[in-house]
Design an enzyme around this catalytic site. Structure first.
Site, mmCIF file in Angstrom:
data_model
loop_
_atom_site.group_PDB
_atom_site.id
_atom_site.type_symbol
_atom_site.label_atom_id
_atom_site.label_comp_id
_atom_site.label_asym_id
_atom_site.label_seq_id
_atom_site.Cartn_x
_atom_site.Cartn_y
_atom_site.Cartn_z
ATOM 1 N N ASN A 62 0.931 -1.153 0.211
ATOM 2 C CA ASN A 62 -0.140 0.211 0.039
ATOM 3 C C ASN A 62 0.817 1.342 -0.226
ATOM 4 O O ASN A 62 1.977 1.331 0.497
ATOM 5 C CB ASN A 62 -1.024 -0.097 1.189
ATOM 6 C CG ASN A 62 -0.294 -0.095 2.640
ATOM 7 O OD1 ASN A 62 0.569 -0.911 2.820
ATOM 8 N ND2 ASN A 62 -0.823 0.639 3.412
ATOM 9 N N GLU A 64 0.393 5.328 0.529
ATOM 10 C CA GLU A 64 -0.595 6.221 1.099
ATOM 11 C C GLU A 64 0.031 7.627 0.510
ATOM 12 O O GLU A 64 1.058 7.789 -0.021
ATOM 13 C CB GLU A 64 -0.641 6.247 2.617
ATOM 14 C CG GLU A 64 -1.097 5.236 3.107
ATOM 15 C CD GLU A 64 -1.318 5.131 4.597
ATOM 16 O OE1 GLU A 64 -1.954 4.365 5.189
ATOM 17 O OE2 GLU A 64 -0.727 5.988 5.161
ATOM 18 N N CYS A 73 -4.012 0.668 -2.427
ATOM 19 C CA CYS A 73 -4.023 -0.511 -1.793
ATOM 20 C C CYS A 73 -2.858 -1.435 -2.480
ATOM 21 O O CYS A 73 -2.431 -1.457 -3.552
ATOM 22 C CB CYS A 73 -5.124 -1.227 -1.591
ATOM 23 S SG CYS A 73 -6.366 -0.084 -0.829
ATOM 24 N N GLU A 75 -3.080 -4.616 -2.973
ATOM 25 C CA GLU A 75 -3.647 -5.547 -3.865
ATOM 26 C C GLU A 75 -3.856 -5.096 -5.052
ATOM 27 O O GLU A 75 -3.559 -5.704 -6.199
ATOM 28 C CB GLU A 75 -5.139 -6.215 -3.195
ATOM 29 C CG GLU A 75 -4.892 -6.869 -2.004
ATOM 30 C CD GLU A 75 -4.929 -5.873 -0.642
ATOM 31 O OE1 GLU A 75 -5.743 -6.561 0.134
ATOM 32 O OE2 GLU A 75 -4.831 -4.685 -0.963
ATOM 33 N N CYS A 112 -10.193 -5.082 0.841
ATOM 34 C CA CYS A 112 -11.234 -4.045 0.976
ATOM 35 C C CYS A 112 -12.098 -4.054 -0.209
ATOM 36 O O CYS A 112 -11.872 -4.832 -0.966
ATOM 37 C CB CYS A 112 -10.596 -2.683 1.144
ATOM 38 S SG CYS A 112 -10.088 -2.067 -0.386
ATOM 39 N N CYS A 115 -10.647 -3.305 -3.629
ATOM 40 C CA CYS A 115 -9.709 -4.260 -3.982
ATOM 41 C C CYS A 115 -10.655 -5.499 -4.634
ATOM 42 O O CYS A 115 -10.055 -6.142 -5.466
ATOM 43 C CB CYS A 115 -8.575 -4.628 -3.161
ATOM 44 S SG CYS A 115 -7.505 -3.258 -3.022
#
Length: 160
Positions: A62, A64, A73, A75, A112, A115
């Site tokens: 990930n 940010e 993210c 994934e 999430c 994803c």
């Protein structure tokens, strides 16, 4: 009125050592990727590793951003890289490891919603299920035989 019942079957391993050796190796790559995450705001690091059909492994972590929606993210970082750099290779398996820098993360952390939708797109595109293994930093590992188990009634190109 008609009622619809949706059931999902997942496998739960008590520890990473209980999974097959090739899954342990892939998860080790996800853990390495997790350690490279850039998560100064959430302090929540995630790593993902994809096994392609040619046995190549793609990783992502990930990333940010101070403008929160601009982050990405792990994934999706991995799956989009695989799609961009290896568009003809199918994704066979995905391993995900997530951990907090604030408190121990021993609960398996699934992808999430965003994803799940991205993984669903690739699973539908390749017409082949993607095995997904996910865990926290330690503890149990959950296996889904397909993203469809994690996102029932998914949105895909068939409705467009």
């Amino acid at each position: 009125m008609k009622e619809i019942k949706i059931e999902t079957t997942l496998q739960v391993f008590d520890h990473l050592n209980d999974t097959p050796k090739d899954v342990q190796d892939l998860m080790a790559k996800a853990i390495e990727a997790r350690d490279k995450a850039y998560a100064p705001y959430s302090k929540f690091n995630v790593g993902a590793a994809l096994l392609l059909e040619n046995n190549q492994i793609i990783t992502g972590s990930n990333q940010e951003n101070a403008s929160y929606p601009s982050g990405l993210c792990a994934e999706r970082t991995a799956i989009y890289f695989a799609g961009a750099q290896h568009p003809d290779q199918k994704i066979v398996r995905m391993a995900i490891s997530a951990g907090s820098k604030i408190h121990p993360t021993i609960t398996p952390i699934p992808p999430c919603g965003a994803c799940r939708q991205a993984i669903s797109e690739y699973e539908n595109k390749q017409n082949l299920p993607i095995e997904i293994y996910f865990m926290g930093e330690t503890g149990k590992v959950v296996k889904s035989d397909s993203l469809a188990n994690l996102l029932p009634l998914g949105f895909d190109r068939s409705v467009l």
